[in-house]
Design a protein around this motif. Structure first.
Motif, PDB file in Angstrom:
ATOM      1  N   LEU A  92       0.818  -1.209   0.000  1.00 46.21           N
ATOM      2  CA  LEU A  92       0.000   0.000   0.000  1.00 46.21           C
ATOM      3  C   LEU A  92       0.855   1.264   0.000  1.00 46.21           C
ATOM      4  N   LEU A  93       1.981   1.249   0.723  1.00 45.77           N
ATOM      5  CA  LEU A  93       2.876   2.403   0.724  1.00 45.77           C
ATOM      6  C   LEU A  93       3.494   2.616  -0.655  1.00 45.77           C
ATOM      7  N   ARG A  94       3.855   1.529  -1.319  1.00 45.37           N
ATOM      8  CA  ARG A  94       4.409   1.654  -2.675  1.00 45.37           C
ATOM      9  C   ARG A  94       3.378   2.246  -3.632  1.00 45.37           C
ATOM     10  N   ILE A  95       2.142   1.783  -3.525  1.00 49.48           N
ATOM     11  CA  ILE A  95       1.072   2.324  -4.374  1.00 49.48           C
ATOM     12  C   ILE A  95       0.870   3.808  -4.078  1.00 49.48           C
ATOM     13  N   PHE A  96       0.866   4.165  -2.801  1.00 50.25           N
ATOM     14  CA  PHE A  96       0.687   5.561  -2.408  1.00 50.25           C
ATOM     15  C   PHE A  96       1.800   6.438  -2.965  1.00 50.25           C
ATOM     16  N   PHE A  97       3.052   6.003  -2.831  1.00 50.68           N
ATOM     17  CA  PHE A  97       4.166   6.798  -3.334  1.00 50.68           C
ATOM     18  C   PHE A  97       4.164   6.879  -4.852  1.00 50.68           C
ATOM     19  N   ALA A  98       3.752   5.802  -5.511  1.00 49.76           N
ATOM     20  CA  ALA A  98       3.655   5.831  -6.969  1.00 49.76           C
ATOM     21  C   ALA A  98       2.590   6.832  -7.418  1.00 49.76           C
ATOM     22  N   LEU A  99       1.457   6.842  -6.730  1.00 47.04           N
ATOM     23  CA  LEU A  99       0.406   7.806  -7.060  1.00 47.04           C
ATOM     24  C   LEU A  99       0.866   9.241  -6.815  1.00 47.04           C
ATOM     25  N   CYS A 100       1.606   9.459  -5.751  1.00 46.41           N
ATOM     26  CA  CYS A 100       2.146  10.798  -5.487  1.00 46.41           C
ATOM     27  C   CYS A 100       3.094  11.221  -6.607  1.00 46.41           C
ATOM     28  N   GLY A 101       3.920  10.295  -7.081  1.00 45.36           N
ATOM     29  CA  GLY A 101       4.828  10.596  -8.180  1.00 45.36           C
ATOM     30  C   GLY A 101       4.082  10.906  -9.469  1.00 45.36           C
ATOM     31  N   VAL A 102       3.022  10.155  -9.743  1.00 43.86           N
ATOM     32  CA  VAL A 102       2.225  10.403 -10.946  1.00 43.86           C
ATOM     33  C   VAL A 102       1.575  11.777 -10.889  1.00 43.86           C
ATOM     34  N   VAL A 103       1.033  12.128  -9.743  1.00 40.21           N
ATOM     35  CA  VAL A 103       0.411  13.449  -9.598  1.00 40.21           C
ATOM     36  C   VAL A 103       1.453  14.550  -9.749  1.00 40.21           C
ATOM     37  N   LEU A 104       2.633  14.332  -9.211  1.00 43.89           N
ATOM     38  CA  LEU A 104       3.704  15.317  -9.339  1.00 43.89           C
ATOM     39  C   LEU A 104       4.155  15.449 -10.792  1.00 43.89           C
ATOM     40  N   LEU A 105       4.215  14.347 -11.512  1.00 39.53           N
ATOM     41  CA  LEU A 105       4.573  14.397 -12.932  1.00 39.53           C
ATOM     42  C   LEU A 105       3.484  15.083 -13.765  1.00 39.53           C
ATOM     43  N   CYS A 106       2.247  14.945 -13.358  1.00 38.29           N
ATOM     44  CA  CYS A 106       1.150  15.614 -14.072  1.00 38.29           C
ATOM     45  C   CYS A 106       1.294  17.133 -13.985  1.00 38.29           C
ATOM     46  N   ASP A 107       2.027  17.586 -13.005  1.00 29.16           N
ATOM     47  CA  ASP A 107       2.248  19.023 -12.843  1.00 29.16           C
ATOM     48  C   ASP A 107       3.005  19.604 -14.038  1.00 29.16           C
ATOM     49  N   LEU A 108       3.765  18.762 -14.731  1.00 25.34           N
ATOM     50  CA  LEU A 108       4.497  19.234 -15.906  1.00 25.34           C
ATOM     51  C   LEU A 108       3.567  19.552 -17.078  1.00 25.34           C
ATOM     52  N   PHE A 109       2.451  18.856 -17.173  1.00 23.63           N
ATOM     53  CA  PHE A 109       1.577  18.962 -18.333  1.00 23.63           C
ATOM     54  C   PHE A 109       0.315  19.766 -18.080  1.00 23.63           C
ATOM     55  N   TYR A 110       0.060  20.134 -16.856  1.00 24.96           N
ATOM     56  CA  TYR A 110      -1.162  20.841 -16.503  1.00 24.96           C
ATOM     57  C   TYR A 110      -0.900  22.340 -16.554  1.00 24.96           C
ATOM     58  N   ASP A 111      -1.724  23.066 -17.297  1.00 26.23           N
ATOM     59  CA  ASP A 111      -1.563  24.516 -17.416  1.00 26.23           C
ATOM     60  C   ASP A 111      -2.335  25.201 -16.291  1.00 26.23           C
ATOM     61  N   ARG A 112      -1.604  25.778 -15.367  1.00 29.09           N
ATOM     62  CA  ARG A 112      -2.236  26.449 -14.219  1.00 29.09           C
ATOM     63  C   ARG A 112      -2.367  27.940 -14.508  1.00 29.09           C
ATOM     64  N   HIS A 113      -3.484  28.490 -14.121  1.00 27.41           N
ATOM     65  CA  HIS A 113      -3.678  29.933 -14.204  1.00 27.41           C
ATOM     66  C   HIS A 113      -3.377  30.491 -12.812  1.00 27.41           C
ATOM     67  N   THR A 114      -2.171  30.977 -12.646  1.00 26.89           N
ATOM     68  CA  THR A 114      -1.698  31.347 -11.314  1.00 26.89           C
ATOM     69  C   THR A 114      -1.779  32.852 -11.096  1.00 26.89           C
ATOM     70  N   THR A 115      -1.739  33.215  -9.840  1.00 32.73           N
ATOM     71  CA  THR A 115      -1.777  34.613  -9.441  1.00 32.73           C
ATOM     72  C   THR A 115      -0.402  35.097  -9.010  1.00 32.73           C
ATOM     73  N   HIS A 116       0.298  34.277  -8.254  1.00 29.79           N
ATOM     74  CA  HIS A 116       1.596  34.651  -7.703  1.00 29.79           C
ATOM     75  C   HIS A 116       2.715  33.971  -8.486  1.00 29.79           C
ATOM     76  N   PRO A 117       3.870  34.613  -8.584  1.00 33.75           N
ATOM     77  CA  PRO A 117       4.973  34.039  -9.376  1.00 33.75           C
ATOM     78  C   PRO A 117       5.492  32.701  -8.850  1.00 33.75           C
ATOM     79  N   TRP A 118       5.469  32.484  -7.538  1.00 34.34           N
ATOM     80  CA  TRP A 118       6.020  31.238  -7.001  1.00 34.34           C
ATOM     81  C   TRP A 118       5.112  30.050  -7.313  1.00 34.34           C
ATOM     82  N   GLU A 119       3.880  30.291  -7.729  1.00 39.69           N
ATOM     83  CA  GLU A 119       2.999  29.189  -8.108  1.00 39.69           C
ATOM     84  C   GLU A 119       3.413  28.561  -9.436  1.00 39.69           C
TER      85      GLU A 119
END
Length: 80
Positions: free
Chosen positions: A16-43
């Motif tokens: 279960l921990l391996r699955i959890f960490f894998a899902l966290c990695g997938v979500v973090l990798l999705c950050d590369l492809f998701y276009d965020r409409h941000t307000t602050h520069p650090w976002e």
């Protein structure tokens, strides 16, 4: 006799921990492809929201540990 639960087997916990960490990695990798409409520069920083969420959870736990000292009652509080 009671049947062993899901978390009684260490192999299940590791799985279960391996699955959890894998899902966290997938979500973090999705950050590369998701276009965020941000307000602050650090976002715009890669992984900002993952880091922000982790820090927020750690702060909540530390604050809760300190709050426990203020609101804790004696064990015999309701017996009196």
């Amino acid at each position: 006799m009671q049947r062993p639960g899901l978390f009684d087997n260490p192999q299940n916990v590791k799985r279960l921990l391996r699955i959890f960490f894998a899902l966290c990695g997938v979500v973090l990798l999705c950050d590369l492809f998701y276009d965020r409409h941000t307000t602050h520069p650090w976002e715009h920083l890669w992984g900002f929201f993952a880091l922000f969420g982790f820090v927020a959870c750690v702060v909540l736990v530390l604050v809760a540990k300190e709050m426990r000292k203020a609101v804790m009652r004696r064990e015999t509080y309701y017996d009196e």
